[in-house]
Scaffold this active site. Sequence first.
Site, short mmCIF file in Angstrom:
data_model
loop_
_atom_site.label_atom_id
_atom_site.label_comp_id
_atom_site.label_asym_id
_atom_site.label_seq_id
_atom_site.Cartn_x
_atom_site.Cartn_y
_atom_site.Cartn_z
N GLY A 51 0.87 -1.17 0.00
CA GLY A 51 0.00 0.00 0.00
C GLY A 51 0.90 1.21 0.00
O GLY A 51 1.82 1.30 -0.81
N GLU A 52 0.69 2.09 0.93
CA GLU A 52 1.52 3.30 1.00
C GLU A 52 2.07 3.36 2.42
O GLU A 52 1.32 3.52 3.39
CB GLU A 52 0.64 4.50 0.66
CG GLU A 52 1.38 5.58 -0.08
CD GLU A 52 2.29 6.37 0.83
OE1 GLU A 52 3.48 6.54 0.48
OE2 GLU A 52 1.83 6.79 1.90
N SER A 53 3.38 3.20 2.54
CA SER A 53 3.91 2.98 3.89
C SER A 53 3.77 4.21 4.79
O SER A 53 3.62 4.06 6.00
CB SER A 53 5.33 2.43 3.86
OG SER A 53 6.16 3.19 3.07
N CYS A 83 5.90 -5.54 -0.01
CA CYS A 83 6.12 -4.19 -0.54
C CYS A 83 6.11 -3.16 0.59
O CYS A 83 7.05 -3.17 1.39
CB CYS A 83 5.10 -3.90 -1.64
SG CYS A 83 5.66 -2.58 -2.73
N ARG A 110 12.87 2.98 -0.10
CA ARG A 110 11.52 3.15 -0.66
C ARG A 110 11.58 3.65 -2.09
O ARG A 110 12.46 4.42 -2.46
CB ARG A 110 10.72 4.16 0.17
CG ARG A 110 10.36 3.66 1.52
CD ARG A 110 9.52 4.69 2.26
NE ARG A 110 8.24 4.92 1.62
CZ ARG A 110 7.41 5.90 1.95
NH1 ARG A 110 7.72 6.76 2.89
NH2 ARG A 110 6.25 6.02 1.33
N ILE A 139 5.22 -2.76 -7.83
CA ILE A 139 4.47 -1.50 -7.94
C ILE A 139 5.12 -0.48 -7.00
O ILE A 139 5.04 -0.62 -5.78
CB ILE A 139 2.98 -1.70 -7.55
CG1 ILE A 139 2.35 -2.79 -8.41
CG2 ILE A 139 2.22 -0.37 -7.69
CD1 ILE A 139 0.96 -3.20 -7.96
N ARG A 140 5.81 0.49 -7.57
CA ARG A 140 6.55 1.47 -6.74
C ARG A 140 7.27 0.77 -5.59
O ARG A 140 7.13 1.12 -4.41
CB ARG A 140 5.61 2.56 -6.23
CG ARG A 140 5.16 3.50 -7.36
CD ARG A 140 4.15 4.54 -6.94
NE ARG A 140 4.63 5.38 -5.84
CZ ARG A 140 5.49 6.38 -5.96
NH1 ARG A 140 6.04 6.65 -7.13
NH2 ARG A 140 5.83 7.10 -4.93
N HIS A 175 4.41 -8.14 -5.20
CA HIS A 175 3.03 -8.37 -4.71
C HIS A 175 2.58 -9.80 -5.04
O HIS A 175 1.93 -10.00 -6.07
CB HIS A 175 2.08 -7.37 -5.38
CG HIS A 175 2.18 -6.00 -4.82
ND1 HIS A 175 1.35 -5.52 -3.85
CD2 HIS A 175 3.05 -5.00 -5.10
CE1 HIS A 175 1.69 -4.28 -3.54
NE2 HIS A 175 2.72 -3.94 -4.29
N GLU A 177 0.19 -11.39 -3.94
CA GLU A 177 -1.28 -11.51 -3.90
C GLU A 177 -1.92 -11.12 -5.22
O GLU A 177 -3.11 -11.33 -5.42
CB GLU A 177 -1.84 -10.67 -2.74
CG GLU A 177 -1.91 -9.17 -2.97
CD GLU A 177 -0.54 -8.46 -2.89
OE1 GLU A 177 0.50 -9.13 -2.74
OE2 GLU A 177 -0.54 -7.21 -3.01
N1 GLN Z 1 6.05 2.87 -2.60
C1 GLN Z 1 5.24 2.43 -1.53
C2 GLN Z 1 5.76 2.90 -0.17
O1 GLN Z 1 6.93 3.01 0.09
C3 GLN Z 1 5.07 0.92 -1.50
C4 GLN Z 1 4.34 0.47 -2.73
C5 GLN Z 1 3.54 -0.76 -2.57
O2 GLN Z 1 3.34 -1.27 -1.46
N2 GLN Z 1 3.04 -1.23 -3.67
O3 GLN Z 1 4.94 3.15 0.63
#
Ligand code: GLN
Length: 198
Positions: A51-53, A83, A110, A139-140, A175, A177
């Site tokens: 997600g977004e840390s 992630c 990150r 993903i990122r 990911h 999942e």
């Molecule tokens: N770039 C995100 C972060 O550092 C992680 C991306 C992800 O979990 N898909 O929060």
Amino acid sequence: MATARPRVGILAVQGDVEAHARSLERLGALVTRVLRDKDLDAIDALILPGGESTTIAKGLQRLGLYEPLEAFARAGRPVLGTCAGAVLLAREVENDPVRSLGVLDVVAIRNAYGTQVDSFATRAEECASKLEGLHCVFIRAPRLRDPGPDVEVLARVEGWPVLVGQGNVLASTFHPELTDDDRIHQLLLDLTREAQKP
Ligand code: GLN
């Protein structure tokens, strides 16, 4: 005697909770969402999803979950971080750092693939034998560097660790999942069974 189904909690502050639940359910686990420290009493293993840390870290702070989650992992109960979840497990976070649990002896960088290749999918190299042909969706994603001596690298991409294990803690920068390959979730359930042996 029937074997009890493993009870796996998914941290549900933000991120990719539902896709993890589907993988776990395919494997026969009982899935719950974790939002309070007492939710941890009713589970055998835990997933910190992607997600977004920064957002997840703020939620952990607000909910008072840092200490309970750290204690859960340090008690030897299995944890998988994917992630952003891997970032939150690391001993140190670079590039817009967030507070992490420090239960996995790696440095997480990150968004290390930059904006040019935010997302991509590829086959992992140097996989542990039961993970041959692992398909990794990034993903990122973070990169993990400087794994400590107790960290086992289970798969790499472009030479970088993308799946690591340290005792009861597993982390992937991709990911699992988002594919129908449930082998990473199965690894978590295998650790859970091991942890329950008398
Ligand atoms: N770039 C995100 C972060 O550092 C992680 C991306 C992800 O979990 N898909 O929060």
